[in-house]
Write a protein that holds these residues in place. Structure first.
Motif, short mmCIF file in Angstrom:
data_model
loop_
_atom_site.label_atom_id
_atom_site.label_comp_id
_atom_site.label_asym_id
_atom_site.label_seq_id
_atom_site.Cartn_x
_atom_site.Cartn_y
_atom_site.Cartn_z
N ASP A 19 0.84 -1.20 0.00
CA ASP A 19 0.00 0.00 0.00
C ASP A 19 0.87 1.25 0.00
OD1 ASP A 19 0.95 0.20 2.57
OD2 ASP A 19 -1.02 0.36 3.52
N THR A 20 0.23 2.41 0.03
CA THR A 20 0.97 3.67 -0.10
C THR A 20 1.86 3.92 1.12
OG1 THR A 20 -0.97 4.82 0.80
CG2 THR A 20 -0.75 4.71 -1.59
N ARG A 75 2.46 -0.84 -8.48
CA ARG A 75 2.47 0.21 -7.46
C ARG A 75 3.85 0.89 -7.39
NH1 ARG A 75 -1.72 -1.13 -3.75
NH2 ARG A 75 -3.53 -1.50 -5.09
N ARG A 114 3.95 3.32 -10.40
CA ARG A 114 3.07 4.48 -10.28
C ARG A 114 3.52 5.44 -9.19
NH1 ARG A 114 -1.71 4.00 -13.04
NH2 ARG A 114 -2.13 1.96 -13.97
N SER A 115 4.17 4.92 -8.16
CA SER A 115 4.62 5.79 -7.07
C SER A 115 5.89 6.56 -7.42
CB SER A 115 4.88 4.95 -5.81
OG SER A 115 5.97 4.06 -6.02
#
Length: 763
Positions: free
Chosen positions: A682-683, A715, A718-719
């Motif tokens: 997760d972020t 992820r 994209r981060s």
């Protein structure tokens, strides 16, 4: 803007062909060095080197030695040589002290763990071959998508189908014959058992028969277990007694024999059935069948073992022929109440009940004796007919010897006929009833699914936990319409059904229909059933729930699980069934949270003779490299455990540097994170990884990542973490990341040594 895809490649700057060409002659070249500088450089890099001839050519110097390489290039050579050899290693026995740390070390079976296969040999396929494979995959894309779509549609169609219809399509005359025999046999055992469980629940005996009628007929329509018989169960009956008696007492009704008490108690039981049905249906529709996975077997075994003792002790008052003994679900209070009432002891009732216990235990032993089972295959019927046999004998004795006039308590009047509609009693629901209903849902569903899974595994079919919730909910809903108290999958009745040979849910339906005939025509017969006989049946059947074998197993295998068993067992005994269940659920939640917050991680090393990287605590002879740390994270990374995982990496780095300092071997310069077991990120975890990268970069440490899954890779892209770290620091496998780091350290050492040697004339 969507970031470009991340193409993770093997380290190619030092190919296998180059390595073989250099090592076959055991020589290498140092360009642009005169012989004197080359000799100084080689002596500095490897004091134990054996030099060959030094050519006088100014362009280069050729030296015949193998050990003159740096430790990093030697490591690369060993990896490639051992990767071709692929030596097999025996799995070592893990020490008991390290068991807790190693229990999550399952990378050998991980489908993403491919670095130990022959396909991961350093002789990688060419880019052209990879392009051809990708092209082939693209050409098959439409057919693969179609195949996956059909699988999804078939799965949805299967879930939407009523299980009973699926069973009817495969039904035969031979199956019907087996189901009829099993259903009648189950009914013979169910009649006395259900009456016994009704007394355990604090209800008149006819409510046990009501609960064995319609729920048993309705469950097979929606339930997925073919051998499960739904009806009154010991644990749920105990929860009914302990929960409802407190509510009724709080309302000011203290005399259990009064009509007002019985009417209010019965009304609450029917309302509880309605609540249990609604909660089961809602959980089933929402697909919450997975909730059973949060209650471990150790916890439920401890809880049911403690409840078995409570159940047995609650029947001692009927076994001793005592009257007006206060109810309780705490063992010390039950002992006190029994001791105070022992002046009412009825030795005749006790003798009759004790004789029934001896007979039932003997029949149970005979049916489970392996030698007798082999010699007499039909002896399994003995256990099933045990309750009916002792009930029949007791009723005959009651009629012939007039036992009621001799002071032995009897069941008393049982209303004939089918149950009446009780929908008008559903509302209003007491607010205190919700807690009792929730405990019944948990216990009933866990017990039912546990039995169902055992039968499904034995007979080779699958069950759907969410569908089981729906089946139990509808069974309780229909039962609640006709005066049934909460029901679930009954252990004893289901075991008898399976032993006799029940094939489908039709055996349960037949059992329910036989109970209906008993309600219509045979209730006067059971009015002369001694209460001590019902108590004996309950005691014998529920004591089989005391799982001492599981406690012994846990003590030998896993001390922590044994301590969990003890906590649930003692909590149920001394704090009551509801508190015991609450303790079991609380401990389960704590364990889940702990395992989530503290993910398992491991420092990896290479198995000599292979290209496999394993936990250094599991294999003591693993090969590790100075200034290089390899860490595997064995759990999804999210807000609850990301910081803990980062702290563990820091700890491993600190410990490794302490070991390096003892040998004066420098500090950690590269950290490889194996993300193959990480299925989700997760972020919060992404921010933690970014902070860790920036912090370690300031300290001169480079972080590399290998084998992230598809979702994790997306992820990371994209981060922006991939672009921040550099795409050349992501690898498809541990071995490729190790090659990269070793080559980088080899180049750095080569450059540093060349600068340190300097020009001899200047010196």
């Amino acid at each position: 803007m969507t970031p470009p895809p991340l193409t993770m490649r093997a380290s190619s700057s030092f190919t296998a062909e180059q390595d073989d060409s250099e090592h076959n002659g055991h020589s290498f070249q140092i360009l642009s060095l005169d012989p004197e500088r080359a000799e100084l450089l080689l002596r500095h890099r490897s004091p134990s080197s054996t030099f060959g001839s030094v050519n006088g050519d100014d362009s280069h110097t050729s030296i015949d030695l193998e050990t003159s390489y740096s430790q990093y290039r030697q490591a690369i050579h060993r990896i490639r040589t051992d990767g071709a050899a692929n030596v097999r290693h025996a799995v070592p026995v893990v020490n008991e002290e390290e068991e807790e740390e190693e229990e999550h070390d399952n990378d050998d079976n991980d489908k993403n763990d491919t670095h130990g296969t022959d396909e991961r040999h350093p002789d990688h396929s060419s880019n052209k071959d990879n392009d051809e494979k990708d092209k082939g995959k693209t050409s098959r894309g439409w057919s693969l998508w179609k195949k996956q779509s059909m699988l999804v549609k078939n799965s949805l169609r299967k879930k939407a189908t009523i299980p009973a219809i699926e069973q009817c399509r495969q039904y035969s005359a031979a199956t019907l014959k087996k189901d009829i025999v099993a259903g009648i046999t189950v009914a013979i055992a169910v009649v006395p058992l259900s009456m016994s469980y009704a007394t355990l629940a604090g209800l008149p005996v006819q409510y046990g028969l009501y609960s064995s009628f319609l729920p048993a007929c309705v469950y097979p329509i929606l339930g997925t277990c073919r051998q499960l018989v739904v009806g009154p169960a010991a644990l749920v009956s105990l929860l009914v007694n302990t929960g409802l008696s407190k509510i009724v007492t709080d309302e000011g009704l203290t005399d259990p024999s009064s009509d007002e008490y019985i009417a209010r108690y019965t009304e609450l039981a029917i309302q509880c059935t309605f609540l249990v049905a609604i909660m089961n249906i809602c959980l089933g529709v929402l697909g919450f069948g997975f909730i059973t996975q949060f209650l471990s077997k150790a916890l439920m075994s401890g809880f049911t073992s403690g409840a078995a003792i409570i159940l047995s002790m609650s029947q001692l008052k009927n076994l001793f022929g005592l009257r007006n003994v206060p109810s309780s679900d705490r063992v010390y209070e039950m002992i006190q109440n029994l001791v105070r009432a022992m002046d009412q002891w009825n030795w005749k009732a006790f003798t009759l009940g004790s004789a029934c216990i001896v007979v039932l235990v003997s029949l149970k032993y005979l049916s489970q004796n392996p030698r007798l089972s082999q010699k007499y295959p039909n002896i399994k019927w003995v256990r099933a007919l045990g309750p009916f046999f002792v009930s029949f004998v007791a009723i005959v004795l009651a009629y012939t010897l007039d036992l009621e006039d001799r002071g032995i308590p009897m069941v008393g009047e049982i209303p004939s006929g089918l149950p009446s509609v009780s929908v008008n009693q559903w509302l209003p629901v007491s607010s205190k009833l919700w807690v009792v209903a929730i405990s019944m849902v948990i216990v009933g569903f866990v017990q039912s699914v546990a039995i169902s899974k055992r039968f499904a595994y034995k007979h080779g079919y699958e069950i759907d936990s969410s569908q089981e919730l729906l089946g139990l909910g509808i069974a309780n809903l229909i039962g609640g319409v006709f005066q049934a108290y909460p029901t679930t999958g009954a252990i004893g009745q289901s075991a008898i059904n399976d032993d006799i040979g029940g094939q489908t849910g039709a055996s349960s339906v037949i059992s329910g229909l036989v109970v209906m005939l008993v309600l219509l025509f045979l209730t006067p017969v059971f009015e002369n059933m001694p209460m001590s006989v019902l108590a004996a049946i309950v005691i014998v059947f529920v004591m089989s729930m005391f799982d001492y074998n599981e406690a012994i197993y846990l003590f030998k295998v896993h001390k922590f699980d044994f301590s969990v068993w003890i906590v649930a067992f003692l909590g149920t005994l001394f704090l009551g069934v509801e508190f015991g269940l609450a303790i079991a659920v609380a401990v389960s939640v704590i364990i889940v949270v702990y395992e989530s917050v503290y993910p398992h991680t491991a420092v990896l090393g290479r198995l000599p003779g292979t290209s496999l990287y394993r936990n250094i605590k599991q294999y003591p002879n693993l090969e590790r490299y100075d200034q290089l740390l390899i860490v595997r994270i064995d759990a999804p990374l999210y807000f609850a455990n990301a910081h803990t995982a980062r702290d563990k990496v820091r700890k491993y780095k600190r410990v490794t540097e302490e070991e390096l300092a003892k040998r004066n071997a420098g500090v950690v310069r590269y950290i490889i994170l194996d993300l193959s077991p990480v299925s989700h990120i997760d972020t919060t975890a992404l921010h933690v990884l970014e902070d860790m990268y920036i912090t370690q970069k300031r300290l001169g440490v480079t972080i590399c990542m290998c084998n992230p899954g598809i979702a994790v890779t997306d992820r990371l892209l994209r981060s922006g973490l991939v672009d921040l770290m550099g795409r050349n620091h992501f690898f498809p496998d541990v071995i490729d990341a190790v090659h990269f780091c070793l080559e980088e350290m080899d180049r750095a050492e080569e450059s540093a040594l060349a600068l340190n040697v300097g020009d001899p004339e200047e010196k």
